[in-house]
Enzyme design. Sequence first.
Site, PDB file in Angstrom:
ATOM      1  N   SER A 141       0.855  -1.186   0.000  1.00 45.31           N
ATOM      2  CA  SER A 141       0.000   0.000   0.000  1.00 45.31           C
ATOM      3  C   SER A 141       0.887   1.230   0.000  1.00 45.31           C
ATOM      4  CB  SER A 141      -0.878   0.008   1.255  1.00 45.31           C
ATOM      5  OG  SER A 141      -1.415   1.296   1.469  1.00 45.31           O
ATOM      6  N   TYR A 154      -1.460  -1.583  10.064  1.00 48.75           N
ATOM      7  CA  TYR A 154      -1.697  -1.879   8.639  1.00 48.75           C
ATOM      8  C   TYR A 154      -0.408  -1.645   7.841  1.00 48.75           C
ATOM      9  CZ  TYR A 154      -3.745  -1.339   3.931  1.00 48.75           C
ATOM     10  OH  TYR A 154      -4.040  -1.447   2.583  1.00 48.75           O
TER      11      TYR A 154
HETATM   12  P1  NAP Z   1     -11.970  -5.200  -0.504  1.00 51.45           P
HETATM   13  O1  NAP Z   1     -12.835  -4.573  -1.523  1.00 51.45           O
HETATM   14  O2  NAP Z   1     -12.337  -5.105   0.927  1.00 51.45           O
HETATM   15  O3  NAP Z   1     -11.774  -6.748  -0.896  1.00 51.45           O
HETATM   16  C1  NAP Z   1     -10.963  -7.548  -0.093  1.00 51.45           C
HETATM   17  C2  NAP Z   1     -10.968  -8.961  -0.604  1.00 51.45           C
HETATM   18  O4  NAP Z   1     -10.089  -9.737   0.230  1.00 51.45           O
HETATM   19  C3  NAP Z   1     -12.333  -9.614  -0.541  1.00 51.45           C
HETATM   20  O5  NAP Z   1     -12.523 -10.370  -1.709  1.00 51.45           O
HETATM   21  C4  NAP Z   1     -12.236 -10.530   0.671  1.00 51.45           C
HETATM   22  O6  NAP Z   1     -13.034 -11.691   0.495  1.00 51.45           O
HETATM   23  C5  NAP Z   1     -10.768 -10.916   0.616  1.00 51.45           C
HETATM   24  N1  NAP Z   1     -10.225 -11.401   1.892  1.00 51.45           N
HETATM   25  C6  NAP Z   1     -10.179 -10.771   3.086  1.00 51.45           C
HETATM   26  N2  NAP Z   1      -9.610 -11.566   4.008  1.00 51.45           N
HETATM   27  C7  NAP Z   1      -9.282 -12.718   3.372  1.00 51.45           C
HETATM   28  C8  NAP Z   1      -8.654 -13.916   3.776  1.00 51.45           C
HETATM   29  N3  NAP Z   1      -8.258 -14.112   5.055  1.00 51.45           N
HETATM   30  N4  NAP Z   1      -8.457 -14.899   2.858  1.00 51.45           N
HETATM   31  C9  NAP Z   1      -8.865 -14.731   1.586  1.00 51.45           C
HETATM   32  N5  NAP Z   1      -9.457 -13.613   1.141  1.00 51.45           N
HETATM   33  C10 NAP Z   1      -9.669 -12.615   2.028  1.00 51.45           C
HETATM   34  O7  NAP Z   1     -10.466  -4.638  -0.613  1.00 51.45           O
HETATM   35  P2  NAP Z   1      -9.669  -3.935  -1.840  1.00 51.45           P
HETATM   36  O8  NAP Z   1      -9.779  -2.476  -1.664  1.00 51.45           O
HETATM   37  O9  NAP Z   1     -10.062  -4.546  -3.124  1.00 51.45           O
HETATM   38  O10 NAP Z   1      -8.169  -4.314  -1.440  1.00 51.45           O
HETATM   39  C11 NAP Z   1      -7.425  -5.296  -2.131  1.00 51.45           C
HETATM   40  C12 NAP Z   1      -5.957  -5.162  -1.720  1.00 51.45           C
HETATM   41  O11 NAP Z   1      -5.463  -3.875  -2.069  1.00 51.45           O
HETATM   42  C13 NAP Z   1      -5.713  -5.321  -0.216  1.00 51.45           C
HETATM   43  O12 NAP Z   1      -4.535  -6.084  -0.009  1.00 51.45           O
HETATM   44  C14 NAP Z   1      -5.504  -3.903   0.269  1.00 51.45           C
HETATM   45  O13 NAP Z   1      -4.707  -3.826   1.429  1.00 51.45           O
HETATM   46  C15 NAP Z   1      -4.822  -3.299  -0.938  1.00 51.45           C
HETATM   47  N6  NAP Z   1      -4.940  -1.837  -1.013  1.00 51.45           N
HETATM   48  C16 NAP Z   1      -6.187  -1.282  -1.154  1.00 51.45           C
HETATM   49  C17 NAP Z   1      -6.279   0.110  -1.186  1.00 51.45           C
HETATM   50  C18 NAP Z   1      -7.623   0.806  -1.318  1.00 51.45           C
HETATM   51  O14 NAP Z   1      -7.658   2.038  -1.125  1.00 51.45           O
HETATM   52  N7  NAP Z   1      -8.699   0.117  -1.642  1.00 51.45           N
HETATM   53  C19 NAP Z   1      -5.128   0.900  -1.082  1.00 51.45           C
HETATM   54  C20 NAP Z   1      -3.895   0.278  -0.936  1.00 51.45           C
HETATM   55  C21 NAP Z   1      -3.815  -1.100  -0.912  1.00 51.45           C
HETATM   56  P3  NAP Z   1     -14.034 -12.250   1.629  1.00 51.45           P
HETATM   57  O15 NAP Z   1     -15.141 -11.249   1.783  1.00 51.45           O
HETATM   58  O16 NAP Z   1     -14.474 -13.552   1.089  1.00 51.45           O
HETATM   59  O17 NAP Z   1     -13.188 -12.365   2.879  1.00 51.45           O
END
Ligand code: NAP
Length: 246
Positions: A141, A154
């Site tokens: 991130s 985080y």
């Molecule tokens: P999101 O919309 O909340 O989706 C998260 C996904 O991770 C969901 O499909 C969830 O599935 C899955 N997940 C959570 N815990 C899990 C586990 N223990 N095992 C397997 N799957 C799991 O999040 P996102 O924004 O797309 O984020 C994706 C990645 O990008 C993350 O690593 C996050 O840290 C990173 N990121 C995001 C942002 C942002 O602003 N959005 C910024 C920087 C980095 P379930 O519901 O089935 O658990």
Amino acid sequence: MTNRISKVALVTGASRGIGAVIARQLASDGFSVAINYASSATEAARLAVELQKAGHQAIAVKADVASAEDVRRMFDEIEAQLGKVDVLVNNAGILKVMPLAQHSDELFDQTFNIHARGTFNTMREAATRLNDGGRIINFSSSTVGLNLPGYAVYIASKAAVESLTQVFAKEMRGRNITVNAVAPGPVATELFLHGKSEEHIQNFARMPPLERLGQPEDIARVVSFLAGPDSEWINGQILRANGGLV
Ligand code: NAP
């Protein structure tokens, strides 16, 4: 059924958000796609059907990436249904922020277990099971560069992912496997938007010189590049995709 006609991509946390868009992107790039989820079975199954109807090979696979046993089973299931994995995208993640002084032990463990241990679990499995010439794309991130108050645990867990990435890239010597990480800035998904006021969201949107939030597609295109042949000389790198935020 084993299919070696198309390469196989495993996207963790692909039931929604960035991961779901990555799964769509990699499917349209020609990969057979394994859509991993931990609890969102309906969403993951719906995405698999959507991709199948569009003519792609796709399966939904349940596994908590924090569990080594789940991860082993997930690789077994994918190998049986799609073939050996070529591209591993470690996208699964959570974001629950609070000042360090108020942070619970449980949330510390959950955050590190999903990000650091989850990435460790899948990469350890990938070390023996990924096809030569494969790709590993981890998720950090851009907050690692911002050091935002409230994000200590985080950020620390994502810094661990960056270290795992850089060392593992060297440990893959001889396999022609690249290991990189994408470090997005704020992206308009549930993870980022949940619990924030409109004003708070707009403050984040104004931060990068490109003056908007990232969209999942911005990140999926970077993953597509890192998963494809044009990125073969990029290895052991952390690619911040954030509109110039940091
Ligand atoms: P999101 O919309 O909340 O989706 C998260 C996904 O991770 C969901 O499909 C969830 O599935 C899955 N997940 C959570 N815990 C899990 C586990 N223990 N095992 C397997 N799957 C799991 O999040 P996102 O924004 O797309 O984020 C994706 C990645 O990008 C993350 O690593 C996050 O840290 C990173 N990121 C995001 C942002 C942002 O602003 N959005 C910024 C920087 C980095 P379930 O519901 O089935 O658990």
